[in-house]
Design a protein around this motif. Structure first.
Motif, PDB file in Angstrom:
ATOM      1  N   ASP A  15       0.663  -1.208   0.071  1.00  0.00           N
ATOM      2  CA  ASP A  15       0.314  -0.129  -0.167  1.00  0.00           C
ATOM      3  C   ASP A  15       0.863   1.405   0.176  1.00  0.00           C
ATOM      4  N   LYS A  16       2.598   1.257   0.195  1.00  0.00           N
ATOM      5  CA  LYS A  16       3.089   1.981  -0.040  1.00  0.00           C
ATOM      6  C   LYS A  16       3.724   2.996  -1.235  1.00  0.00           C
ATOM      7  N   THR A  17       3.486   2.178  -2.149  1.00  0.00           N
ATOM      8  CA  THR A  17       3.469   2.194  -3.801  1.00  0.00           C
ATOM      9  C   THR A  17       3.473   1.394  -5.097  1.00  0.00           C
ATOM     10  N   ASN A  18       3.109   1.843  -6.077  1.00  0.00           N
ATOM     11  CA  ASN A  18       2.530   1.157  -7.149  1.00  0.00           C
ATOM     12  C   ASN A  18       3.473   0.727  -8.026  1.00  0.00           C
ATOM     13  N   SER A  19       5.122   1.137  -7.792  1.00  0.00           N
ATOM     14  CA  SER A  19       5.816   0.727  -8.681  1.00  0.00           C
ATOM     15  C   SER A  19       5.920  -1.446  -9.000  1.00  0.00           C
ATOM     16  N   TYR A  20       5.626  -1.408 -10.194  1.00  0.00           N
ATOM     17  CA  TYR A  20       5.717  -3.082 -10.570  1.00  0.00           C
ATOM     18  C   TYR A  20       7.087  -3.792  -9.515  1.00  0.00           C
ATOM     19  N   LEU A  21       8.076  -3.206  -9.700  1.00  0.00           N
ATOM     20  CA  LEU A  21       9.002  -3.657  -8.848  1.00  0.00           C
ATOM     21  C   LEU A  21       8.283  -4.291  -8.352  1.00  0.00           C
ATOM     22  N   THR A  22       7.411  -3.495  -6.889  1.00  0.00           N
ATOM     23  CA  THR A  22       6.629  -4.350  -5.538  1.00  0.00           C
ATOM     24  C   THR A  22       5.028  -4.951  -6.225  1.00  0.00           C
ATOM     25  N   ARG A  23       5.052  -4.664  -6.783  1.00  0.00           N
ATOM     26  CA  ARG A  23       3.763  -5.571  -6.993  1.00  0.00           C
ATOM     27  C   ARG A  23       3.474  -6.410  -7.752  1.00  0.00           C
ATOM     28  N   ILE A  24       4.099  -6.780  -8.753  1.00  0.00           N
ATOM     29  CA  ILE A  24       4.423  -7.749  -9.658  1.00  0.00           C
ATOM     30  C   ILE A  24       5.203  -8.305  -9.187  1.00  0.00           C
ATOM     31  N   ALA A  25       6.463  -8.458  -9.103  1.00  0.00           N
ATOM     32  CA  ALA A  25       7.836  -9.200  -9.045  1.00  0.00           C
ATOM     33  C   ALA A  25       7.431  -9.784  -7.705  1.00  0.00           C
ATOM     34  N   ASN A  26       6.832  -8.969  -6.230  1.00  0.00           N
ATOM     35  CA  ASN A  26       7.251  -9.591  -4.820  1.00  0.00           C
ATOM     36  C   ASN A  26       5.609  -9.689  -4.317  1.00  0.00           C
ATOM     37  N   ALA A  51      -8.191  -4.694   5.137  1.00  0.00           N
ATOM     38  CA  ALA A  51      -7.239  -4.764   4.276  1.00  0.00           C
ATOM     39  C   ALA A  51      -7.890  -3.283   3.101  1.00  0.00           C
ATOM     40  N   TRP A  52      -9.528  -3.244   2.708  1.00  0.00           N
ATOM     41  CA  TRP A  52      -9.067  -2.024   1.806  1.00  0.00           C
ATOM     42  C   TRP A  52      -9.070  -0.791   2.986  1.00  0.00           C
ATOM     43  N   LYS A  53      -9.423  -0.871   4.465  1.00  0.00           N
ATOM     44  CA  LYS A  53      -9.379   0.460   4.688  1.00  0.00           C
ATOM     45  C   LYS A  53      -8.092   0.631   4.325  1.00  0.00           C
ATOM     46  N   ARG A  54      -7.327  -0.021   5.150  1.00  0.00           N
ATOM     47  CA  ARG A  54      -5.577  -0.102   4.718  1.00  0.00           C
ATOM     48  C   ARG A  54      -5.465   0.795   3.515  1.00  0.00           C
ATOM     49  N   MET A  55      -5.705   0.405   2.867  1.00  0.00           N
ATOM     50  CA  MET A  55      -5.847   0.732   1.613  1.00  0.00           C
ATOM     51  C   MET A  55      -6.585   2.084   0.974  1.00  0.00           C
ATOM     52  N   VAL A  92      -1.980   5.214   7.928  1.00  0.00           N
ATOM     53  CA  VAL A  92      -1.452   4.923   7.396  1.00  0.00           C
ATOM     54  C   VAL A  92      -1.428   5.575   6.122  1.00  0.00           C
ATOM     55  N   ASP A  93      -0.484   5.776   5.138  1.00  0.00           N
ATOM     56  CA  ASP A  93      -0.696   6.352   4.066  1.00  0.00           C
ATOM     57  C   ASP A  93      -2.502   6.175   2.981  1.00  0.00           C
ATOM     58  N   PRO A  94      -2.854   6.664   2.199  1.00  0.00           N
ATOM     59  CA  PRO A  94      -3.984   5.851   1.284  1.00  0.00           C
ATOM     60  C   PRO A  94      -2.781   5.402   0.197  1.00  0.00           C
ATOM     61  N   PHE A 112      -2.049  -4.533  -8.904  1.00  0.00           N
ATOM     62  CA  PHE A 112      -1.644  -2.901  -8.437  1.00  0.00           C
ATOM     63  C   PHE A 112      -2.963  -2.943  -7.119  1.00  0.00           C
ATOM     64  N   HIS A 113      -3.713  -2.832  -7.251  1.00  0.00           N
ATOM     65  CA  HIS A 113      -5.330  -2.584  -6.290  1.00  0.00           C
ATOM     66  C   HIS A 113      -5.203  -3.188  -4.827  1.00  0.00           C
ATOM     67  N   LEU A 114      -6.202  -4.642  -4.706  1.00  0.00           N
ATOM     68  CA  LEU A 114      -6.269  -4.417  -3.378  1.00  0.00           C
ATOM     69  C   LEU A 114      -5.838  -5.580  -2.862  1.00  0.00           C
ATOM     70  N   ALA A 115      -4.470  -5.632  -2.013  1.00  0.00           N
ATOM     71  CA  ALA A 115      -3.952  -6.791  -2.160  1.00  0.00           C
ATOM     72  C   ALA A 115      -4.474  -7.696  -0.279  1.00  0.00           C
ATOM     73  N   LEU A 116      -5.084  -8.572  -0.294  1.00  0.00           N
ATOM     74  CA  LEU A 116      -5.587  -8.823   1.455  1.00  0.00           C
ATOM     75  C   LEU A 116      -4.522  -9.211   2.196  1.00  0.00           C
ATOM     76  N   VAL A 117      -4.163  -7.582   2.575  1.00  0.00           N
ATOM     77  CA  VAL A 117      -3.288  -8.219   3.984  1.00  0.00           C
ATOM     78  C   VAL A 117      -4.040  -8.160   5.035  1.00  0.00           C
ATOM     79  N   PRO A 118      -2.936  -9.078   5.941  1.00  0.00           N
ATOM     80  CA  PRO A 118      -3.605  -9.400   7.170  1.00  0.00           C
ATOM     81  C   PRO A 118      -4.002  -8.351   8.145  1.00  0.00           C
ATOM     82  N   LYS A 119      -4.882  -8.484   9.220  1.00  0.00           N
ATOM     83  CA  LYS A 119      -5.259  -7.669   9.992  1.00  0.00           C
ATOM     84  C   LYS A 119      -4.029  -7.253  11.156  1.00  0.00           C
TER      85      LYS A 119
END
Lengths: 317, 605
Positions: free
Chosen positions: B96-107, B178-182, B188-190, B230-237
């Motif tokens: 939720d801190k970036t929309n870099s493909y380096l993070t979102r796709i590869a990691n 997870a949605w609220k965090r996003m 945290v920052d949007p 790139f959008h809603l990652a289901l992170v745990p509480k």
């Protein structure tokens, strides 16, 4: 001597303050901003509130003097701040990367001296012979060739001719010295070679200067062997200016490692700084430049102090 | 909830074709059969990671193929280490801190589940790319949707388990959090990607395994957006309390995070309890990714066998295929295109559609294709050379949604006849008619930071404008300098070169042509187009929607608010080491499990 040392150390303070000011302003004059880097291609879709919140989090909406003051107070606490991009403390990242660059730099420096000093001496004592011409051409060649070009050739032809490629990932010296040296030997040779050109030429000219001195002529007249004259009577005097230049090569090392670290995938400070500049990660850029400047200032201080040890004629008031 | 299935449910069901269901069943059956006979994992040593080329414009991305060397696929084998590479490490591990493909796709895409994912398509079926069929990831099935298209009821699977140390099953509260965090509601920052889901009105848990999402307006591509890495990652509480998301990742995806050494490497371990195929997939034990910025170093290490795959330029294909004659090779189209946009804040000759049409005719698209995709070199490598095609205003990578302007009778007049002399003459006549017969000088903004191919394309287009008397003065901008902060936001004068991408054709239109769209570089505000695009976005019938997207391309060509170039009309090539099997069979665009390939390949013993 003591007073000189104290005076020089005190002078470091305003020097470093000036450096912090220049560094701080320089990164902020870079076109673009870090918020654009964070948002990337969604910079257009981000609402003003998102942007404001990010600016507030990273204190980017404070005035420039306020930001500078906050940074200086962090430095005073030996805190270089937090990376805007990664969220990690800058100091933590630098602690991992600094040893890598220092190792590469030291290796390059040693290789540089191993090449330049003997070649420079031989070039001087065999002046205007084919050996001299070859050595001088070699020095000019090393000065002229870009390091990145050499590096790429080494990678491509290293594989094509010898089937060799460097290790895929970097290992610290204390974790796996063999892999570490396998990764660093080639970039160290390239960087050392590039640096050796200057020192080689300087060594040659200072040796020629010393060889013309009366006491050297006297030594020849006494019938001393060439080796004794060169080693015992000439080298020490010839190396005084050379040592100064070697000290001045430290900043070149820091800059020179940037390209080679990227090409050879070495996780050093140079590559870290390059990434941070591209990302407009202000705290990281500031931290690295400050650290580099500190190293240069301290190195120059050490060189100045070493000078008086080498040359008894020089006494610091 | 109505007893009869809603309009929107029928819409989504039609998209899940019978063929897709049968294929999915076949793969699942094969996987189960393989699991029954699988031996021990092999002792693959040599931690030399690899990945396909990063997802940047024009780079190799999952997509449809031009040509392929597919061979009969043996039974899957468990075990081994995949050796991948990346040009840079993830700037952060927090999704939720970036929309870099380096993070979102590869990691993070590997570690965190989503509600839905695209059903990947094989490279041998380019017409199905990008995937338009979706399946539940953490969701058990496609949602129940009310008739008005505003409410989605999503039931979660009951076996989605978070990795250690969390080690518990996901519930609806996790999804809501997870949605609220996003959104930025949890200190945290949007997320920078929040804009893509900005039409979500409410997001609530109905029971332990059911969530309800209401929208402010119907959206035909909503599931696509939920499936986007790139959008809603289901992170745990527990994120931010039990673990620091900047240092580690704890998700429920096919891969468990092991370590990330900044600028050196990162490592992921197989999740044996992955809910999509527990005990079966992923087949490989581990992914080791080395960070290798230098392209020539990556290539030599691939040829040396230290990396498992690479994106290969046409000029290098012959050599690579001589080294790996049995490797899988395919060319992929991406969902990208690159084109020339026009300033929307300054008046100039480009305000006249005749001038914009002239600029389109000035581009020698066949020559651009040759320069970028080098069909001769591809043929010399023994592969079928890519067929020359041109983009319309819908990227060719979008399966059957983009009309081929070389052959389309109605569009040809706006894109060129293929006869260069005639096209130049026609273009000059258009300029004459618009009152610019003598040409004009204009600033031409672009960046070089998208890579060599992108730069070549931009500079060739610039040169071609000179053929009709337009003096385009290059203004080269660093991507994080004026390009992102000014030009990309539409604050430029003259012309600009941009790339266009979305994961879906309708979303592309919305982002590019509707006021406020994230890629509306020219600040276009055309009520006619806006109305048509809005109608597309809420259209529920997939066939009708497709027809509307095909039809709108006539008006887009006439008005020519952007001039499409040729970038990404040809394939980007990927070659895999022969030890890797089943590569290229489950290609997605931002909608798989990060790099979707990894969860489906195995290593031959």
């Amino acid at each position: 001597m003591q007073r000189y040392v104290v005076r020089r150390l005190l002078l470091v303070i305003p020097t470093m303050l000036g450096i912090t000011l220049v560094v701080f302003m320089a990164v902020r004059f870079l076109p673009g901003d870090v918020i654009a880097g964070i948002l990337g291609e969604d910079v257009g879709a981000a609402s003003p509130e998102v942007r404001e919140r990010l600016e507030e989090r990273y204190s980017l909406n404070n005035s420039i003097p306020q930001q500078y003051g906050e940074w200086i107070s962090e430095i005073a606490r030996l805190d270089l701040g937090t990376s805007i991009i990664s969220g990690r403390p800058v100091l933590e990242d630098l602690k991992n990367r600094l040893p890598v660059t220092v190792q590469l730099g030291l290796m390059a420096l040693i290789i540089s001296q191993m090449i330049s000093l003997p070649v420079g001496v031989i070039s001087a004592i065999r002046r205007n012979t084919p050996l001299d011409y070859m050595a001088r051409s070699f020095a000019i060649g090393l000065l002229a060739v870009p390091s990145f070009w050499l590096a790429l050739l080494a990678i491509i032809y290293g594989f094509r001719w010898f089937g060799w490629t460097p290790p895929l990932t970097y290992h610290q010296l204390w974790d796996d010295p063999v892999t570490n040296l396998k990764t660093l030997w080639l970039p160290a040779i390239i960087l050392g070679g590039i640096l050796s050109g200057t020192v080689m030429r300087l060594t040659r000219s200072t040796m020629l200067e010393v060889l013309r001195q009366d006491y050297v002529r006297t030594a020849w007249a006494k019938g001393l062997r060439e080796r004794v004259i060169i080693v015992r009577h000439c080298l020490r005097n010839a190396f005084i200016p050379v040592i100064t230049v070697i000290g001045l090569q430290v900043p070149l090392l820091i800059g020179g490692t940037v390209v080679l670290e990227s090409i050879f995938s070495i996780p050093g400070m140079g590559r870290f700084m390059l990434d941070a500049i591209q990302d407009r990660d202000y705290p990281v850029v500031q931290g690295i430049v400050l650290l580099s400047a500190t190293m240069v200032v301290m190195t120059n201080l050490v060189v100045d102090l070493t000078y008086s040890l080498l040359d008894p004629r020089i006494r610091h008031a | 909830m109505n007893e009869q299935s809603s309009y929107w449910q029928r819409y989504w069901r039609r998209r899940l074709s019978r063929r897709g269901l049968l294929r999915g069943a076949a793969i699942g059956t094969a996987g189960l059969a393989a699991a029954a006979v699988v031996g021990c994992g092999d002792d693959e040593e040599g931690a030399a990671p690899t990945t396909p080329a990063a997802t940047t414009p024009g780079a190799t991305t999952p997509g449809a193929t031009a040509t392929a060397t597919a061979t009969a696929t043996p039974a899957p084998v468990q075990g081994g280490i995949r050796k991948a590479s990346a040009t840079r490490g993830p700037p952060t591990l927090d999704p939720d801190k970036t929309n870099s493909y380096l993070t979102r796709i590869a990691n993070t895409g590997r570690v965190y589940s989503k509600l839905y994912s695209q059903v990947g398509v094989p490279f041998t079926e380019p017409e199905r790319y990008p995937p338009t069929v979706f399946a539940g990831d953490a969701a058990e099935s496609l949602p129940e949707i009310t008739d008005d298209g505003l409410t989605y009821i999503i039931k979660l699977r009951n076996n989605v388990k978070y990795h250690p140390p969390t080690s518990r099953f996901m519930d609806s509260e996790d999804v809501v959090q997870a949605w609220k965090r996003m959104k930025g509601e949890l200190d945290v920052d949007p997320s920078p990607s929040l804009g893509a889901l900005s039409n979500i009105d409410t997001f609530t848990a109905i029971d332990a395994l059911t969530v309800r999402i209401t929208l402010t307006s119907p959206l035909g591509t909503f599931i696509n957006r939920l499936a986007d890495d790139f959008h809603l990652a289901l992170v745990p509480k527990e994120i931010g309390t039990a673990f620091d998301p900047l240092k580690t990742m704890v998700g429920s995806g096919p891969w468990m995070f092991k370590e990330d050494i900044p600028s050196v490497s990162n490592t992921y371990l197989r999740n044996p309890e992955w809910h999509q195929a527990p005990g079966v997939r992923p087949y490989i034990d581990q992914i080791d990714t080395a960070i290798v910025p230098e392209a020539s170093l990556r290539l030599t290490q691939f040829l040396d066998g230290k990396l498992d795959s690479q994106g290969i330029l046409p000029a290098d294909l012959k050599r690579v295929l001589e080294t790996f004659p049995d490797g899988t090779v395919y060319g992929s189209l991406s969902g990208y295109s690159v084109g020339i946009g026009f300033s929307g804040i300054e008046a100039g000759p480009w305000n006249d559609p005749l001038v914009r049409q002239a600029i389109s005719l000035a581009l020698d698209r066949d020559a651009l294709f040759d320069a970028l995709y080098d069909p001769a070199k591809v043929e010399a490598a023994g592969l079928e050379p890519p067929e020359v095609k041109w983009h319309s205003h819908i990227n060719l990578g979008f399966g059957g949604f983009g009309r081929d302007t070389r052959t389309d009778a109605a569009l040809k007049e706006f894109f060129g006849s293929g006869d260069r002399a005639k096209d130049i003459a026609d273009a000059k006549q258009l300029l004459e008619d618009a009152g610019y017969g003598g040409g004009f000088t204009v600033n031409y903004h672009y960046t070089k930071d998208y890579g060599a191919n992108w730069t070549l394309h931009a500079e060739l287009m610039q040169q071609m404008l000179a053929d009709i008397g337009i003096n385009a003065v290059a203004v080269v901008e660093p991507i994080r300098g004026d390009y992102y902060t000014k030009t990309f936001l539409g604050n430029f004068d003259g012309l600009g070169v941009f790339y266009f991408t979305q994961t879906e054709a309708g979303d592309l239109l919305e982002q590019v042509y509707v006021p406020g769209g994230s890629r509306n570089f020219g600040k276009i505000d055309d009520p006619s187009l806006t109305a048509k695009i809005n109608a597309i976005q809420i259209e529920g019938d997939s066939d009708e929607r497709k027809q509307m997207i095909l039809d709108i391309q006539d008006e887009l060509a006439q008005k020519m608010y952007y001039v499409p170039g040729i970038h990404d009309t040809g394939p980007s090539w990927t070659v895999w080491n022969p030890r890797i099997k089943n590569a290229g069979q489950h290609l997605t665009i931002r909608g798989g499990t990060g790099d979707n390939t990894d969860a489906n390949i195995w290593i031959a013993s």
